[in-house]
Design a protein around this motif. Sequence first.
Motif, PDB file in Angstrom:
ATOM      1  N   ALA A  89     -58.502  42.733 -15.906  1.00 12.38           N
ATOM      2  CA  ALA A  89     -58.228  41.322 -15.510  1.00 12.38           C
ATOM      3  C   ALA A  89     -58.416  40.512 -16.793  1.00 12.38           C
ATOM      4  N   PRO A  90     -57.441  39.855 -17.189  1.00 12.84           N
ATOM      5  CA  PRO A  90     -57.548  39.086 -18.477  1.00 12.84           C
ATOM      6  C   PRO A  90     -58.539  37.683 -18.408  1.00 12.84           C
ATOM      7  N   ASP A  91     -58.755  37.475 -17.168  1.00 11.53           N
ATOM      8  CA  ASP A  91     -59.728  36.205 -16.842  1.00 11.53           C
ATOM      9  C   ASP A  91     -61.231  36.703 -16.901  1.00 11.53           C
ATOM     10  N   GLN A  92     -61.246  38.148 -16.776  1.00 10.03           N
ATOM     11  CA  GLN A  92     -62.705  38.859 -16.501  1.00 10.03           C
ATOM     12  C   GLN A  92     -63.052  40.016 -17.489  1.00 10.03           C
ATOM     13  N   PHE A  93     -62.590  40.980 -17.044  1.00  9.75           N
ATOM     14  CA  PHE A  93     -63.201  42.221 -17.789  1.00  9.75           C
ATOM     15  C   PHE A  93     -61.790  43.182 -17.631  1.00  9.75           C
ATOM     16  N   GLU A  94     -61.820  44.009 -18.612  1.00 13.98           N
ATOM     17  CA  GLU A  94     -61.207  45.424 -19.119  1.00 13.98           C
ATOM     18  C   GLU A  94     -62.202  46.532 -18.826  1.00 13.98           C
ATOM     19  N   GLY A  95     -62.268  47.330 -18.010  1.00 16.48           N
ATOM     20  CA  GLY A  95     -63.049  48.655 -17.712  1.00 16.48           C
ATOM     21  C   GLY A  95     -62.350  49.707 -17.653  1.00 16.48           C
ATOM     22  N   LEU A  96     -63.158  50.937 -17.838  1.00 17.12           N
ATOM     23  CA  LEU A  96     -62.585  52.385 -17.607  1.00 17.12           C
ATOM     24  C   LEU A  96     -63.568  52.921 -16.701  1.00 17.12           C
ATOM     25  N   ALA A  97     -62.526  53.839 -16.026  1.00 20.84           N
ATOM     26  CA  ALA A  97     -63.376  54.676 -14.893  1.00 20.84           C
ATOM     27  C   ALA A  97     -64.482  55.688 -15.327  1.00 20.84           C
ATOM     28  N   GLU A  98     -65.465  55.336 -15.985  1.00 16.14           N
ATOM     29  CA  GLU A  98     -66.708  56.029 -16.612  1.00 16.14           C
ATOM     30  C   GLU A  98     -67.937  55.693 -16.289  1.00 16.14           C
ATOM     31  N   ILE A  99     -68.576  56.636 -15.623  1.00 13.54           N
ATOM     32  CA  ILE A  99     -70.003  56.389 -15.479  1.00 13.54           C
ATOM     33  C   ILE A  99     -71.108  57.160 -16.361  1.00 13.54           C
ATOM     34  N   ASP A 100     -71.703  56.070 -16.747  1.00 12.11           N
ATOM     35  CA  ASP A 100     -72.920  56.411 -17.858  1.00 12.11           C
ATOM     36  C   ASP A 100     -74.097  56.572 -17.107  1.00 12.11           C
TER      37      ASP A 100
ATOM     38  N   LEU B  16     -67.554  46.032 -12.192  1.00 14.38           N
ATOM     39  CA  LEU B  16     -66.181  45.540 -12.756  1.00 14.38           C
ATOM     40  C   LEU B  16     -65.670  44.583 -12.016  1.00 14.38           C
ATOM     41  N   ALA B  17     -65.851  44.541 -10.440  1.00 12.22           N
ATOM     42  CA  ALA B  17     -65.129  43.742  -9.415  1.00 12.22           C
ATOM     43  C   ALA B  17     -66.168  43.647  -8.408  1.00 12.22           C
ATOM     44  N   GLY B  18     -66.103  42.405  -7.556  1.00  8.16           N
ATOM     45  CA  GLY B  18     -66.905  42.092  -6.592  1.00  8.16           C
ATOM     46  C   GLY B  18     -66.709  43.081  -5.268  1.00  8.16           C
ATOM     47  N   GLY B  19     -65.336  43.683  -5.214  1.00  6.31           N
ATOM     48  CA  GLY B  19     -64.850  44.460  -3.994  1.00  6.31           C
ATOM     49  C   GLY B  19     -65.751  45.732  -4.153  1.00  6.31           C
ATOM     50  N   GLY B  20     -66.049  46.330  -5.253  1.00  8.23           N
ATOM     51  CA  GLY B  20     -66.775  47.660  -5.398  1.00  8.23           C
ATOM     52  C   GLY B  20     -66.160  48.449  -6.409  1.00  8.23           C
ATOM     53  N   CYS B  21     -65.933  47.988  -7.497  1.00 10.00           N
ATOM     54  CA  CYS B  21     -65.641  48.678  -8.449  1.00 10.00           C
ATOM     55  C   CYS B  21     -66.485  48.828  -9.661  1.00 10.00           C
ATOM     56  N   ILE B  22     -66.971  50.172  -9.832  1.00  9.96           N
ATOM     57  CA  ILE B  22     -68.034  50.389 -10.746  1.00  9.96           C
ATOM     58  C   ILE B  22     -67.595  51.366 -12.058  1.00  9.96           C
ATOM     59  N   GLY B  23     -67.742  51.022 -13.291  1.00 11.45           N
ATOM     60  CA  GLY B  23     -67.212  51.625 -14.436  1.00 11.45           C
ATOM     61  C   GLY B  23     -67.873  51.242 -15.684  1.00 11.45           C
ATOM     62  N   ARG B  24     -67.100  51.465 -16.725  1.00 12.34           N
ATOM     63  CA  ARG B  24     -67.732  50.988 -18.050  1.00 12.34           C
ATOM     64  C   ARG B  24     -66.652  49.723 -18.629  1.00 12.34           C
TER      65      ARG B  24
ATOM     66  N   ALA C 133     -54.083  53.239   0.479  1.00  8.07           N
ATOM     67  CA  ALA C 133     -53.559  54.613  -0.107  1.00  8.07           C
ATOM     68  C   ALA C 133     -54.636  55.446  -0.946  1.00  8.07           C
ATOM     69  N   GLY C 134     -55.676  55.047  -1.003  1.00  8.22           N
ATOM     70  CA  GLY C 134     -56.655  55.749  -1.605  1.00  8.22           C
ATOM     71  C   GLY C 134     -57.170  55.199  -3.251  1.00  8.22           C
ATOM     72  N   MET C 135     -56.878  54.165  -3.337  1.00  9.08           N
ATOM     73  CA  MET C 135     -57.269  53.844  -4.871  1.00  9.08           C
ATOM     74  C   MET C 135     -57.947  52.658  -4.984  1.00  9.08           C
ATOM     75  N   VAL C 136     -58.760  52.734  -5.951  1.00  7.98           N
ATOM     76  CA  VAL C 136     -60.015  51.443  -5.947  1.00  7.98           C
ATOM     77  C   VAL C 136     -59.113  50.507  -6.720  1.00  7.98           C
ATOM     78  N   THR C 137     -58.481  50.806  -7.799  1.00  5.05           N
ATOM     79  CA  THR C 137     -57.725  49.753  -8.525  1.00  5.05           C
ATOM     80  C   THR C 137     -56.467  50.748  -8.928  1.00  5.05           C
ATOM     81  N   THR C 138     -55.371  49.935  -9.534  1.00  5.21           N
ATOM     82  CA  THR C 138     -54.089  50.787  -9.862  1.00  5.21           C
ATOM     83  C   THR C 138     -54.152  50.739 -11.336  1.00  5.21           C
ATOM     84  N   TYR C 139     -55.011  50.115 -12.137  1.00  7.41           N
ATOM     85  CA  TYR C 139     -55.054  50.195 -13.616  1.00  7.41           C
ATOM     86  C   TYR C 139     -55.412  51.625 -14.199  1.00  7.41           C
ATOM     87  N   ARG C 140     -54.495  52.128 -14.929  1.00 12.09           N
ATOM     88  CA  ARG C 140     -54.327  53.410 -15.489  1.00 12.09           C
ATOM     89  C   ARG C 140     -53.877  54.477 -14.508  1.00 12.09           C
TER      90      ARG C 140
END
Length: 348
Positions: free
Chosen positions: A78-89, A96-104, A211-218
């Motif tokens: 999201a160029p207006d906010q974040f780029e993030g990856l599906a990684e949990i430290d 990463l998003a209000g709808g419920g995306c957690i990552g790095r 369809a089972g995806m939290v986001t479609t990025y990557r």
Amino acid sequence: MPFQASLDRAKWTFVTRRVERSRIVRHDTDFAAARPGDLILAHVDKLGQHRRVQLPSGRPSFIFPGDAVVMACGARYAPDQFEGLAEIDPKGADQLAGGGCIGRMVARNSQIKPATRLMPAARLLDAAGRAVNLADFALAPRPGAPRPPVIGVLGTSMNSGKTLAMAQLVLGLRRAGFRAGALKITGTGAFGDYNEYCDSGAHYVGDFTDAGMVTTYREPLDRIKTAAELLIAEAGHQGCEIVVMEVADGLLQRETAALIADPWLNDLLSGLVFASGDAVAAVGGVAILARHGLKPDAVTGMLSCSPMASAEAGGATGLPVLTRADLADPAEATGFALRAGLGRKEAA
């Protein structure tokens, strides 16, 4: 606090709305094994850009340090906010998003705050010890369902006016007497667009989270295409006569660029609306689409708020420029339906 008590008190986010919570009976802390769509229980550590989460009920909820939340591991672009990856430290993750995306988080727009920090507590598992994933609750295929014609909505970038254009066209189709479906096939799971489509009177609303995806990025292109076909079939099964389908973000974004370059999209669409923020971007976007054999029926978006920008864009592209009122007009919407192959209806 014991695990089950934290889970019961947690704020479950919008992307988990299809999850059968009874399937969650175990947990672990193998966060290195987390994959996109896996459910993660976390606690709010430090507030940043996001001070709320979106609930499955369709309302936002403020969050506070110490609150338990259930989100899905995912990437975001999201160029207006974040780029993030599906990684949990295990030492700390990012909302990463209000709808419920957690990552790095790996990058952020300098005009916004750092991401809200979350402390991962558990990866949620089923009785067999498998990670519970959004894909486990995706819509079932609908073989043999009617296939409604599809009008696509593309745009130059985030916030170019795609969602508003799509919602207004759905409204116009409803006013013209058509049962219109509203689908979003790429982006980041959130209820804003979803709710706007519902408010416009869409007969059926679905997005990639169904369809089972939290986001479609990557995500692989084939998975996104399969999800789109699944949603179109569901819309047909639900009785939609026509579908309006949004592809999120701009033409240069990774997944959008892959979709417009794929002949599948050209074959799928029976109409196309292109949203832009200004006339120059409209000219460039129309040229990019032309290289892939895609020609919009009309230009719209933020530029349509300005008669001067509209005149510039119309003159340079040779395409009509439609305002939100135009798109919501049943006569204009009927024109889209007729070009898509549907017969005329009496206005509702």
